[in-house]
Design a protein around this motif. Structure first.
Motif, PDB file in Angstrom:
ATOM      1  N   GLU A   1      -6.118   7.755  -6.328  1.00  0.00           N
ATOM      2  CA  GLU A   1      -7.220   8.402  -7.037  1.00  0.00           C
ATOM      3  C   GLU A   1      -8.437   8.624  -6.146  1.00  0.00           C
ATOM      4  N   ARG A   2      -8.547   7.892  -5.028  1.00  0.00           N
ATOM      5  CA  ARG A   2      -9.682   8.090  -4.132  1.00  0.00           C
ATOM      6  C   ARG A   2      -9.243   8.534  -2.735  1.00  0.00           C
ATOM      7  N   CYS A   3      -8.068   9.138  -2.682  1.00  0.00           N
ATOM      8  CA  CYS A   3      -7.554   9.642  -1.405  1.00  0.00           C
ATOM      9  C   CYS A   3      -7.981  11.099  -1.227  1.00  0.00           C
ATOM     10  N   PRO A   4      -8.491  11.473  -0.060  1.00  0.00           N
ATOM     11  CA  PRO A   4      -8.951  12.850   0.178  1.00  0.00           C
ATOM     12  C   PRO A   4      -7.816  13.836   0.439  1.00  0.00           C
TER      13      PRO A   4
ATOM     14  N   ASP B   1     -10.624  -4.525   0.027  1.00  0.00           N
ATOM     15  CA  ASP B   1     -10.743  -3.276  -0.731  1.00  0.00           C
ATOM     16  C   ASP B   1      -9.816  -2.191  -0.181  1.00  0.00           C
ATOM     17  N   ASN B   2      -8.688  -2.602   0.350  1.00  0.00           N
ATOM     18  CA  ASN B   2      -7.654  -1.684   0.827  1.00  0.00           C
ATOM     19  C   ASN B   2      -8.248  -0.515   1.623  1.00  0.00           C
ATOM     20  N   PRO B   3      -8.759  -0.747   2.819  1.00  0.00           N
ATOM     21  CA  PRO B   3      -9.462   0.294   3.571  1.00  0.00           C
ATOM     22  C   PRO B   3      -8.574   1.462   3.979  1.00  0.00           C
ATOM     23  N   ARG B   4      -9.202   2.628   4.103  1.00  0.00           N
ATOM     24  CA  ARG B   4      -8.499   3.817   4.607  1.00  0.00           C
ATOM     25  C   ARG B   4      -8.663   3.828   6.117  1.00  0.00           C
ATOM     26  N   VAL B   5      -7.571   3.715   6.836  1.00  0.00           N
ATOM     27  CA  VAL B   5      -7.632   3.517   8.289  1.00  0.00           C
ATOM     28  C   VAL B   5      -6.898   4.600   9.064  1.00  0.00           C
ATOM     29  N   MET B   6      -6.538   5.681   8.367  1.00  0.00           N
ATOM     30  CA  MET B   6      -5.829   6.749   9.053  1.00  0.00           C
ATOM     31  C   MET B   6      -6.059   8.055   8.311  1.00  0.00           C
ATOM     32  N   ILE B   7      -6.206   9.130   9.051  1.00  0.00           N
ATOM     33  CA  ILE B   7      -6.304  10.458   8.455  1.00  0.00           C
ATOM     34  C   ILE B   7      -5.006  11.187   8.748  1.00  0.00           C
ATOM     35  N   PRO B   8      -4.181  11.447   7.743  1.00  0.00           N
ATOM     36  CA  PRO B   8      -2.901  12.109   7.990  1.00  0.00           C
ATOM     37  C   PRO B   8      -3.079  13.473   8.649  1.00  0.00           C
ATOM     38  N   MET B   9      -2.411  13.669   9.756  1.00  0.00           N
ATOM     39  CA  MET B   9      -2.499  14.940  10.475  1.00  0.00           C
ATOM     40  C   MET B   9      -1.472  15.923   9.901  1.00  0.00           C
ATOM     41  N   ARG B  10      -1.879  17.184   9.807  1.00  0.00           N
ATOM     42  CA  ARG B  10      -0.959  18.228   9.359  1.00  0.00           C
ATOM     43  C   ARG B  10      -0.609  19.115  10.547  1.00  0.00           C
TER      44      ARG B  10
ATOM     45  N   PRO C   1      -2.915   6.985   4.167  1.00  0.00           N
ATOM     46  CA  PRO C   1      -3.994   6.498   5.036  1.00  0.00           C
ATOM     47  C   PRO C   1      -4.473   5.093   4.716  1.00  0.00           C
ATOM     48  N   PHE C   2      -3.996   4.512   3.608  1.00  0.00           N
ATOM     49  CA  PHE C   2      -4.415   3.166   3.222  1.00  0.00           C
ATOM     50  C   PHE C   2      -3.411   2.132   3.732  1.00  0.00           C
ATOM     51  N   ILE C   3      -3.888   0.937   4.005  1.00  0.00           N
ATOM     52  CA  ILE C   3      -2.993  -0.113   4.511  1.00  0.00           C
ATOM     53  C   ILE C   3      -1.921  -0.440   3.485  1.00  0.00           C
ATOM     54  N   VAL C   4      -2.313  -0.650   2.228  1.00  0.00           N
ATOM     55  CA  VAL C   4      -1.348  -0.841   1.151  1.00  0.00           C
ATOM     56  C   VAL C   4      -1.136   0.508   0.476  1.00  0.00           C
ATOM     57  N   PRO C   5       0.029   1.118   0.614  1.00  0.00           N
ATOM     58  CA  PRO C   5       0.234   2.474   0.096  1.00  0.00           C
ATOM     59  C   PRO C   5       0.422   2.512  -1.420  1.00  0.00           C
ATOM     60  N   PHE C   6       0.315   3.705  -1.971  1.00  0.00           N
ATOM     61  CA  PHE C   6       0.638   4.038  -3.362  1.00  0.00           C
ATOM     62  C   PHE C   6      -0.412   3.620  -4.392  1.00  0.00           C
TER      63      PHE C   6
ATOM     64  N   ALA D   1      -4.464   6.977  14.445  1.00  0.00           N
ATOM     65  CA  ALA D   1      -4.777   5.973  13.435  1.00  0.00           C
ATOM     66  C   ALA D   1      -5.410   4.746  14.082  1.00  0.00           C
ATOM     67  N   ASP D   2      -6.080   3.952  13.259  1.00  0.00           N
ATOM     68  CA  ASP D   2      -6.562   2.663  13.739  1.00  0.00           C
ATOM     69  C   ASP D   2      -5.376   1.795  14.118  1.00  0.00           C
ATOM     70  N   TRP D   3      -5.584   0.929  15.072  1.00  0.00           N
ATOM     71  CA  TRP D   3      -4.455   0.192  15.644  1.00  0.00           C
ATOM     72  C   TRP D   3      -3.744  -0.666  14.608  1.00  0.00           C
TER      73      TRP D   3
END
Length: 254
Positions: free
Chosen positions: A48-51, A132-141, A39-44, A157-159
């Motif tokens: 530690e703060r990913c839901p 601050d590497n924003p979280r811009v997507m919630i992964p869908m299951r 969900p972050f623009i820069v992955p990996f 996701a955000d555009w």
């Protein structure tokens, strides 16, 4: 060429492919999550703060020392990670076999093509430190954890996350036009290791016996020569030189 050299010529590329396949099986899902599900623009880098606690990529949150492995490997073996271990590298090499052009030329101006690596590194650093590497997507299951989940994730996701993902996939697919395009000219990790490669302890290199026949260049998947730009220490060229001018070890210790 001696019988021993012929045996090495035959087995080394096959050993490298085997190692790459093993790491594709081990790390492939991690790369997949980084491109399509993170969900972050820069992955990996923000696990530690990913839901999303079920993400396979969270290995970096529990073992942050993983990130020390790549630069330490580069100090000792240059860009060997690219040529031997990286799952994306293997995918790019397979795409490169179908590429329209291999772009295997010896031209000093080619180094300017690596400006793409500099740009991606600067963009990544800017997003991480300035935004601050924003979280811009919630992964869908979904019940189908691959294609449908990716489609749903992109849809909601955000555009700018969607644009980033499409650009990354498009640049990787560009390896169908220019062999190993992503690995040679765009990959930020490869770009960082390219700087470290120049001071690595052990490397594949040319000796003074080299007569510039370019047999190594014609063999190389990355379209380069030993110890030059984009050399990944893959070793495919070790026994193709008629002058036996290609070695592996400490440069200057031949």
């Amino acid at each position: 060429m001696s019988n021993k050299e012929k045996v090495n010529t035959f087995y080394l590329p096959k050993l490298r492919r085997l190692v790459q396949l093993v790491f594709l099986a081990v790390m492939g899902k991690w790369i997949y999550y980084g491109i399509f599900r993170c969900p972050f623009i820069v992955p990996f880098v923000n696990c530690e703060r990913c839901p999303v606690i079920t993400c396979w990529g969270r290995i970096t949150a529990y073992f942050f020392g993983f990130w020390l492995f790549i630069p330490l490997l580069a100090v000792f073996l240059g860009r060997a990670f690219c040529g031997w271990l990286c799952p994306s590298g293997l995918v790019n090499q397979m795409l490169g076999k179908l590429a329209i052009t291999k772009l295997k030329i010896r031209d000093k101006r080619m180094r300017f093509a690596q400006i793409g690596m500099v740009i991606t590194i600067l963009i990544g650093l800017g997003v991480y430190f300035c935004l601050d590497n924003p979280r811009v997507m919630i992964p869908m299951r979904t019940s189908d954890e691959y294609f449908n989940a990716v489609i749903m994730s992109v849809r909601f996701a955000d555009w700018y996350w969607a644009v980033r993902t499409v650009m990354v996939v498009s640049l990787i697919a560009a390896s169908l036009i220019i062999a190993n395009f992503w690995c040679r000219f765009i990959c930020p990790v490869g770009g960082a290791m390219e700087l470290i490669r120049k001071i690595s302890f052990f490397r594949v290199y040319k000796t003074s016996a080299c007569d510039n026949c370019d047999a190594c260049l014609r063999t190389c998947e990355m379209g380069t020569r030993p110890d030059e730009m984009n050399c990944t220490n893959c070793g495919d060229c070790l026994n193709v030189c008629h002058k036996n001018a290609i070695k592996f070890g400490r440069k200057g210790k031949e």
